[in-house]
Design a protein around this motif. Structure first.
Motif, PDB file in Angstrom:
ATOM      1  N   TYR A 453      -4.597   1.355 -10.313  1.00  0.00           N
ATOM      2  CA  TYR A 453      -4.341  -0.065 -10.059  1.00  0.00           C
ATOM      3  C   TYR A 453      -2.944  -0.244  -9.480  1.00  0.00           C
ATOM      4  CZ  TYR A 453      -3.920  -5.087 -10.418  1.00  0.00           C
ATOM      5  OH  TYR A 453      -3.737  -6.408 -10.085  1.00  0.00           O
ATOM      6  N   ALA A 454      -2.900  -0.768  -8.283  1.00  0.00           N
ATOM      7  CA  ALA A 454      -1.627  -1.115  -7.644  1.00  0.00           C
ATOM      8  C   ALA A 454      -1.948  -2.178  -6.603  1.00  0.00           C
ATOM      9  CB  ALA A 454      -0.997   0.103  -6.982  1.00  0.00           C
ATOM     10  N   GLU A 455      -1.311  -3.318  -6.737  1.00  0.00           N
ATOM     11  CA  GLU A 455      -1.556  -4.423  -5.800  1.00  0.00           C
ATOM     12  C   GLU A 455      -0.214  -5.001  -5.382  1.00  0.00           C
ATOM     13  OE1 GLU A 455      -4.508  -5.841  -4.748  1.00  0.00           O
ATOM     14  OE2 GLU A 455      -5.764  -4.425  -5.873  1.00  0.00           O
ATOM     15  N   LYS A 456      -0.179  -5.494  -4.162  1.00  0.00           N
ATOM     16  CA  LYS A 456       1.062  -6.052  -3.642  1.00  0.00           C
ATOM     17  C   LYS A 456       1.616  -7.134  -4.576  1.00  0.00           C
ATOM     18  CE  LYS A 456       3.216  -7.613   0.604  1.00  0.00           C
ATOM     19  NZ  LYS A 456       4.407  -6.847   0.228  1.00  0.00           N
ATOM     20  N   ASN A 457       2.883  -6.977  -4.943  1.00  0.00           N
ATOM     21  CA  ASN A 457       3.609  -7.941  -5.793  1.00  0.00           C
ATOM     22  C   ASN A 457       2.954  -8.218  -7.142  1.00  0.00           C
ATOM     23  OD1 ASN A 457       4.244  -9.418  -2.720  1.00  0.00           O
ATOM     24  ND2 ASN A 457       5.877  -8.603  -4.015  1.00  0.00           N
ATOM     25  N   LYS A 458       2.101  -7.305  -7.573  1.00  0.00           N
ATOM     26  CA  LYS A 458       1.433  -7.542  -8.859  1.00  0.00           C
ATOM     27  C   LYS A 458       1.768  -6.469  -9.892  1.00  0.00           C
ATOM     28  CE  LYS A 458      -2.348 -10.479  -7.717  1.00  0.00           C
ATOM     29  NZ  LYS A 458      -3.591 -10.393  -6.996  1.00  0.00           N
ATOM     30  N   TYR A 459       1.525  -6.835 -11.134  1.00  0.00           N
ATOM     31  CA  TYR A 459       1.688  -5.919 -12.258  1.00  0.00           C
ATOM     32  C   TYR A 459       0.352  -5.836 -12.959  1.00  0.00           C
ATOM     33  CZ  TYR A 459       6.673  -6.173 -11.350  1.00  0.00           C
ATOM     34  OH  TYR A 459       7.919  -6.068 -10.751  1.00  0.00           O
TER      35      TYR A 459
END
Ligand code: NOJ
Length: 516
Positions: A453-459
């Protein structure tokens, strides 16, 4: 490929500030030997030692005067030999620092090279043919020797560049091609130095500015070719010894140059920087992903690292570090909880990780200090190790004004003595995560790595290491995201993570290493 590398966790020792055994206010090799057990117990089984060669110390030893001699302030060549032996008794490895790009301007090669009359070392450095020739695109020192010519500088003005030639020769009157016999002799001279220390028992080198050898070598083709030749020598004569590059281009350093590992350096805007070191000094705003402010973006790291990791997997390792002697310690902008999350993440990523001395207790970046030995803004990360609550924090018996640099005398300054006793200290957190890494092959250098899990500007940020998953939420805010795996067994946790009904929920500032 030396097999020990995949299981190694390095500890970087800045020798002048680590442990002073003879009370002269400066760290030395005997002092380091007395601390090998400490490093070993922390879980680090290898050491990178900054330069300890004879030097006038205009750049803290990266200005070598004699590659074959330990600087008096650190001890003798016999002490170095004893260091290698004592390390090996504990199954530890020692990498010295090789500085192949330049010497001090007091090195005897340079003394000879600057003579007006032609001699066998005239071409050991890069000289123009007359003092009146100084093309502005080159960093040249002009008119300061009796030789009628200007010489090229590699870093500070006191560090003339050794001559490995030019890949693109644009001024044929003074630029030699990389295959010129005099340039090949420079390579041989460096190999001789390597052999000298490897024969004495050192286990390899961290190579300073490894990409700086051949000039006008945009794609680093000729530079990588030199290293590939050196790797051949290593494979043949020192197959158990390692080469780690300061290059920050794993595809070139590892795949082309044959380095066993390459540092992921802090270059503004790159993956490592945006993840861990993106403090904006101008606005005072924290933009790193791994900060509790939670303003960061993980995608630069994910994209850049994944690509390089895939391209170099099975050839060599990418090295993350907590800090080094050229960077501010992360404690400059993170509190202890943030440091724990950052370091746990660093020690569960693939590759060969490096812990900078004192980071395990969260030593301070002493930004208020004036420059020492060419340290400038780096000086604040080079202060004496804080061992005990005693005199000079246990670093030295000298009087405070004779210390290499002042120790951090604040009342709450961290010490090993205090942190060892506290189960939840940064020291004990680092120690635990390193022990877990070393006990599980999946978490070692060459274990698999996959981003879940890795998304732009997300945690959060979640990745898989074989049979383990790491889920990390550095932000000071709870998060939940859809997630296909279930937590079967928590192996190490800061904060709290739970899975249920296809969701993972992480409390604010959490790090969780689990089996699924
Ligand atoms: C990189 C080293 O890490 C740094 O400390 C040094 O000043 C330069 N190279 C020049 O050798």
């Amino acid at each position: 490929m030396p097999a020990w590398l995949k299981n190694s966790v390095f500890y970087q020792v800045y020798p002048q500030s680590f442990c002073d055994s003879n009370g002269d206010g400066i760290g030395d090799l005997k002092g380091l030997i007395s601390k090998l057990d400490y490093i070993n117990e922390l879980g680090c089984n290898a050491i990178w030692l900054n330069p300890v060669y004879d030097s006038p110390f205009m750049d803290a030893g990266y200005d070598v005067r004699n590659y074959y001699k330990i600087a008096e302030r650190y001890g003798t060549n016999d002490d170095a030999k004893m260091l290698f032996e004592e390390a090996h008794k504990r199954n530890m490895k020692i990498l010295m620092d090789l500085v192949p790009g330049h010497t001090s301007d007091t090195h005897e090669w340079f003394t000879k090279s600057k003579q007006p009359l032609k001699n066998e070392l005239s071409n050991r450095y890069i000289w123009t043919n007359s003092v009146w020739e100084a093309p502005p695109q080159y960093r040249l020192m002009c008119g300061i020797t009796d030789r009628d010519g200007n010489y090229l500088v590699n870093y500070f003005s006191s560090q003339p560049a050794l001559n490995y030639g030019f890949y693109e020769v644009t001024h044929p009157d003074w630029q030699l091609p990389a295959n010129h016999p005099d340039c090949l002799r420079t390579v041989e001279a460096i190999k001789d130095i390597m052999r000298f220390w490897l024969d004495m028992g050192c286990d390899g080198f961290r190579v300073d500015m490894a990409d700086s050898l051949v000039k006008n070598d945009e794609e680093k083709i000729a530079t990588a070719a030199i290293w590939a030749g050196i790797r051949e020598m290593m494979d043949k004569d020192y197959p158990e010894c390692a080469l780690v590059s300061e290059w920050c281009n794993p595809k070139r350093a590892i795949n082309k140059g044959g380095f066993h590992a390459d540092f992921y350096l802090d270059h503004r805007g790159n993956g490592y920087s945006t993840a861990f070191r993106y403090y904006n000094y101008e606005t005072g705003k924290q933009e790193s992903y791994f900060s509790k402010e939670g303003n960061g973006d993980i995608m630069t790291l994910v994209n850049e690292f994944t690509e390089n990791y895939k391209a170099t997997k099975d050839n060599g390792y990418i090295s993350f570090f907590t800090c080094n002697h050229d960077n501010p310690r992360m404690s400059a902008w993170y509190d202890q909880d943030e440091l724990k999350i950052n370091f746990c993440t660093i020690f569960t990523l693939p590759g060969v990780p490096f812990l900078y001395y004192g980071d395990e207790i969260g030593m301070r970046y002493m930004s208020e200090l004036t420059s020492k030995e060419g340290g400038f803004s780096r000086t604040g990360s080079r202060t004496p190790m804080q061992w005990t609550n005693g005199i000079n924090k246990g670093f030295s018996n000298a009087s405070a004004e004779d210390l290499y640099l002042p120790v951090d005398t604040r009342k709450n300054a961290p010490t090993v003595e205090n942190q060892e006793k506290n189960e939840n200290s940064l020291y004990n957190t680092v120690k635990k995560i390193i022990a877990i890494r070393k006990a599980n092959e999946d978490l070692c250098g060459n274990g698999d790595f996959e981003v879940l899990y890795a998304e732009k500007n997300k945690y959060p940020f979640i990745f898989k290491r074989g049979g383990f998953i790491v889920a990390v939420n550095p932000k000071a805010e709870d998060v939940s995201v859809p997630f296909d795996y279930e937590i079967k067994e928590k192996v190490f946790e800061l904060g709290n993570a739970e899975t249920s009904n296809g969701t993972i929920s992480l409390k604010d500032q959490s790090y969780c290493l689990f089996k699924y």
